[in-house]
Design an enzyme around this catalytic site. Structure first.
Site, PDB file in Angstrom:
ATOM      1  N   PRO A  16       1.093  -1.081   0.209  1.00 19.12           N
ATOM      2  CA  PRO A  16      -0.221   0.275  -0.567  1.00 19.12           C
ATOM      3  C   PRO A  16       0.876   1.117  -0.152  1.00 19.12           C
ATOM      4  O   PRO A  16       1.671   1.069   0.696  1.00 19.12           O
ATOM      5  CB  PRO A  16      -0.514  -0.367   1.649  1.00 19.12           C
ATOM      6  N   GLU A  17       0.421   2.169  -1.021  1.00 17.36           N
ATOM      7  CA  GLU A  17       1.435   3.589  -0.967  1.00 17.36           C
ATOM      8  C   GLU A  17      -0.164   4.878  -0.465  1.00 17.36           C
ATOM      9  O   GLU A  17      -0.912   4.639  -0.532  1.00 17.36           O
ATOM     10  CB  GLU A  17       2.027   3.385  -2.122  1.00 17.36           C
ATOM     11  N   HIS A  19      -5.610 -15.151   9.283  1.00 18.22           N
ATOM     12  CA  HIS A  19      -4.474 -13.991   8.379  1.00 18.22           C
ATOM     13  C   HIS A  19      -5.257 -12.597   9.449  1.00 18.22           C
ATOM     14  O   HIS A  19      -4.631 -11.587   8.983  1.00 18.22           O
ATOM     15  CB  HIS A  19      -4.537 -13.717   6.838  1.00 18.22           C
ATOM     16  N   ARG A  79       1.246 -11.124   5.459  1.00 18.64           N
ATOM     17  CA  ARG A  79       2.802 -11.564   5.764  1.00 18.64           C
ATOM     18  C   ARG A  79       3.337 -11.012   6.412  1.00 18.64           C
ATOM     19  O   ARG A  79       4.367 -10.899   6.933  1.00 18.64           O
ATOM     20  CB  ARG A  79       3.576 -10.739   4.634  1.00 18.64           C
TER      21      ARG A  79
END
Ligand SMILES: [Zn+2]
Length: 289
Positions: A2-3, A105, A124
């Site tokens: 994500p940016e 997750h 992750r």
């Protein structure tokens, strides 16, 4: 990863869903994110009202009534899901969206007003959540290493020009360095350099005034457009097992290896190289300077 545009869209979405609500339950399933979630985590949050949700670079900052700040970084694969318990409807707040969000997750839940769950999902586990005290000192210290927001007036030609003059970094690495400008990552820097017709390997101190201008202009333009598109495509993400957002289709150079350059009159073909181990896409024909 994500940016800025995605984090901003998440911020807006959270603002719509949870500002003004009160936290009444916190459940941590896995403390081991990039930084360990502290043991007193839920104690600090319970009974606190969400006052506001801000963003700095890629960080989300949720201000609580007790003046503590919840800082969330989505890392590589962090997603925030809002679930309405009664109707069992879920809203994914992110717009990059390629995997089903598996329950294994989900790392923590924050329940608000007994009706809404904020769920943090991260495959992750490079993301994190931290609680900071809200004093100017704390805040400034934590974010002092970040450069200006690219959409602010502080990110302008004279700022960028003075920083570039002092740097021998390749411009691609320079723009990804959060200390010069905050919130940009690999995808958007590829796009910005394409729009600016600048070779990603060009050294920062060799850029012309015109090129600096182009970078400032296209950075703002691309980010604004991405936020707008993300904000509009996000309405479709009312299910957690649905379709991919249309947002990715808007990239002009990223992930387009061997495809024709989109620029009118340019007959170039997009090439992929690696700069500091990060995939870099560019058109050798129109980004030759
Ligand atoms: Zn081209």
């Amino acid at each position: 990863m994500p940016e800025l545009p995605e984090v901003e869209v998440v911020r807006r979405s959270l603002d719509n869903h949870i500002t003004g609500l009160v936290i009444d339950k916190v459940r941590v399933l896995n403390r081991n994110l990039r930084f360990k979630i502290p043991k007193n985590f839920s104690k600090l949050l319970i009974n606190q009202k969400i006052m506001s949700i801000r963003r700095k670079g890629k960080y989300l900052i949720i201000k609580l009534q007790n003046k503590k700040l919840i800082v969330i970084h989505l890392g590589m694969t962090g997603k925030i899901i809002i679930k309405y318990i009664k109707s069992n409807s879920t809203h994914l707040t992110s717009f990059y969206y390629d995997n089903k969000l598996l329950k294994k997750h989900n790392h923590f839940f924050i329940r608000l007003n007994k009706t809404v769950d904020l769920i943090y999902n991260d495959i992750r586990k490079f993301g994190f959540i931290k609680i900071l005290g809200f004093s100017r000192f704390d805040f400034t210290k934590y974010f002092s290493s970040l450069g200006p927001e690219p959409l602010s007036k502080a990110f302008n030609k004279s700022y960028l020009s003075s920083k570039c003059k002092q740097s021998k970094k390749k411009i691609k690495n320079f723009l990804m360095d959060q200390k010069y400008v905050s919130g940009l990552g690999n995808i958007y820097v590829n796009e910005i350099l394409f729009y600016s017709s600048i070779n990603p390997r060009k050294l920062s101190n060799k850029l012309s005034g015109d090129q600096i201008n182009k970078i400032v202009f296209s950075t703002k333009k691309i980010l604004k457009k991405a936020i707008q598109l993300g904000g509009s495509s996000i309405r479709d993400f009312n299910t957690v097992s649905g379709k991919e957002g249309s947002f990715q289709e808007k990239f002009r150079v990223y992930d387009r290896v061997k495809k024709s350059c989109f620029k009118r009159k340019c007959k170039g073909t997009i090439k992929k190289i690696y700069i500091s181990n990060r995939s870099t896409f560019f058109c050798p024909k129109c980004q030759n300077n």
